[in-house]
Design a protein around this motif. Sequence first.
Motif, short mmCIF file in Angstrom:
data_model
loop_
_atom_site.label_atom_id
_atom_site.label_comp_id
_atom_site.label_asym_id
_atom_site.label_seq_id
_atom_site.Cartn_x
_atom_site.Cartn_y
_atom_site.Cartn_z
N SER A 232 8.81 -0.91 -4.01
CA SER A 232 8.79 -0.19 -5.28
C SER A 232 7.56 0.71 -5.33
O SER A 232 6.55 0.41 -4.68
CB SER A 232 8.77 -1.15 -6.48
N PRO A 233 7.58 1.79 -6.10
CA PRO A 233 6.40 2.66 -6.21
C PRO A 233 5.19 1.92 -6.77
O PRO A 233 4.06 2.14 -6.31
CB PRO A 233 6.87 3.76 -7.16
N ASP A 234 5.38 1.04 -7.75
CA ASP A 234 4.24 0.30 -8.30
C ASP A 234 3.59 -0.57 -7.24
O ASP A 234 2.36 -0.70 -7.18
CB ASP A 234 4.70 -0.57 -9.48
N TYR A 236 3.69 -0.04 -3.98
CA TYR A 236 3.01 0.86 -3.05
C TYR A 236 1.66 1.31 -3.61
O TYR A 236 0.68 1.45 -2.88
CB TYR A 236 3.88 2.07 -2.75
N GLU A 237 1.63 1.53 -4.91
CA GLU A 237 0.38 1.92 -5.56
C GLU A 237 -0.67 0.83 -5.36
O GLU A 237 -1.83 1.11 -5.02
CB GLU A 237 0.61 2.16 -7.05
N SER A 297 12.21 0.16 -9.65
CA SER A 297 11.85 0.09 -8.23
C SER A 297 12.26 1.32 -7.46
O SER A 297 11.84 1.51 -6.32
CB SER A 297 12.49 -1.14 -7.59
N LYS A 298 13.12 2.15 -8.06
CA LYS A 298 13.61 3.37 -7.39
C LYS A 298 14.32 3.03 -6.08
O LYS A 298 14.11 3.67 -5.05
CB LYS A 298 12.46 4.35 -7.10
N HIS A 324 9.64 7.16 -3.44
CA HIS A 324 8.46 6.40 -3.09
C HIS A 324 7.35 7.26 -2.47
O HIS A 324 6.17 6.92 -2.58
CB HIS A 324 8.83 5.28 -2.09
N VAL A 327 3.81 8.41 -4.07
CA VAL A 327 2.67 7.49 -4.10
C VAL A 327 1.81 7.68 -2.86
O VAL A 327 0.58 7.67 -2.93
CB VAL A 327 3.15 6.03 -4.21
#
Length: 355
Positions: A232-234, A236-237, A297-298, A324, A327
Amino acid sequence: MSARSLLAAAALLLATATAAPATAAPPEPPGGDQEVAPAPRTVSAWLPYWDAEAAYRTALRHRDQLHTVSPFWYEAKDDGRVAPHMGAGERRLIDGLHKAGIKVVPTVHERMKPGRLAALFSDPKSRTRHVEALMKTVRSRAYDGLDIDYETHAPSPDDTYEQVRGDYAEFITELCGRLHAERKQCVTTVSPQARGNGRIWDYRRLGAVSDRLRIMAYNLHWAGGKPGPISSPDWYEDILERATRLVPKRKIEMALPAFGWDWASDGKRARARSVTSVSGEELRRKMGARYQFDPVSKTPHFTYMEGKQRREVWYQDARGTAAHLPVLRKFGVHNTSLWALNYEDPAVWRTLARG
């Protein structure tokens, strides 16, 4: 790539080329007589030995984007030996990849019982013997280096994890020094360090000595757990906020998923089945399931019925990868890799080319 499951082979999609008319003149390069520099190769990828031929052909089709291929060819044993898998060291593949301008950096992984990997590295003599076995492996063919993917030390208990962490960093430091002395690349593959996980990896020390630190940015939800997105992008962040503080950005390589998991969603804790990006989408179409794209989560997912059992599939495709990548750009990380060749949504190559 917990030891990676032997994912099912993805369908091979043959590219077709359209020939220009015989009378057509070659186009003038922009800027008159100035030559245009080729686009940089931005992607590496693993080549699974159980799908080697199809994966090899996929690599050649995308030679303009691939700078490194890591055949999943070798396994470290608890006595320090390095054992080859089926097809390991096939010169036709090595020569073909080199001819395409792609470096060949085979992966050495392990599946040792708990505590055995830590024991191998706790003794300096056994550690050095293992390094010698790895050097013998890298010299056995025209390899450009090694990728080390050792993971069973990750669940070390609290009272020993600091020692295990330090011993593993000593091993990687010793190995990278030996590889660099022979002008070979040293790639270290690690799990994500995020939200309290991945503490066994000393990112700072590993990143200092490795040419690339490959972060396996997948399995947020894994085969032995509950259904859910594998990235998910979060997430990955969180991963990159930590990693970029400890490792030079140019050395970080985010390993993106080209696969997914198919769980029984009836509360039973049976291990999920693996799918590739291609086979997951084929399954969705075959079952007539509705394509869903999770806004958080894209990532794509769907459900279907197998007899009386409801099943839930989460996987990744080009649309999800595109969501994604911002990020990575935010943190100035430009290097990516794929698990694995011939698993991917074919459209992901265009997505990666756009960065």
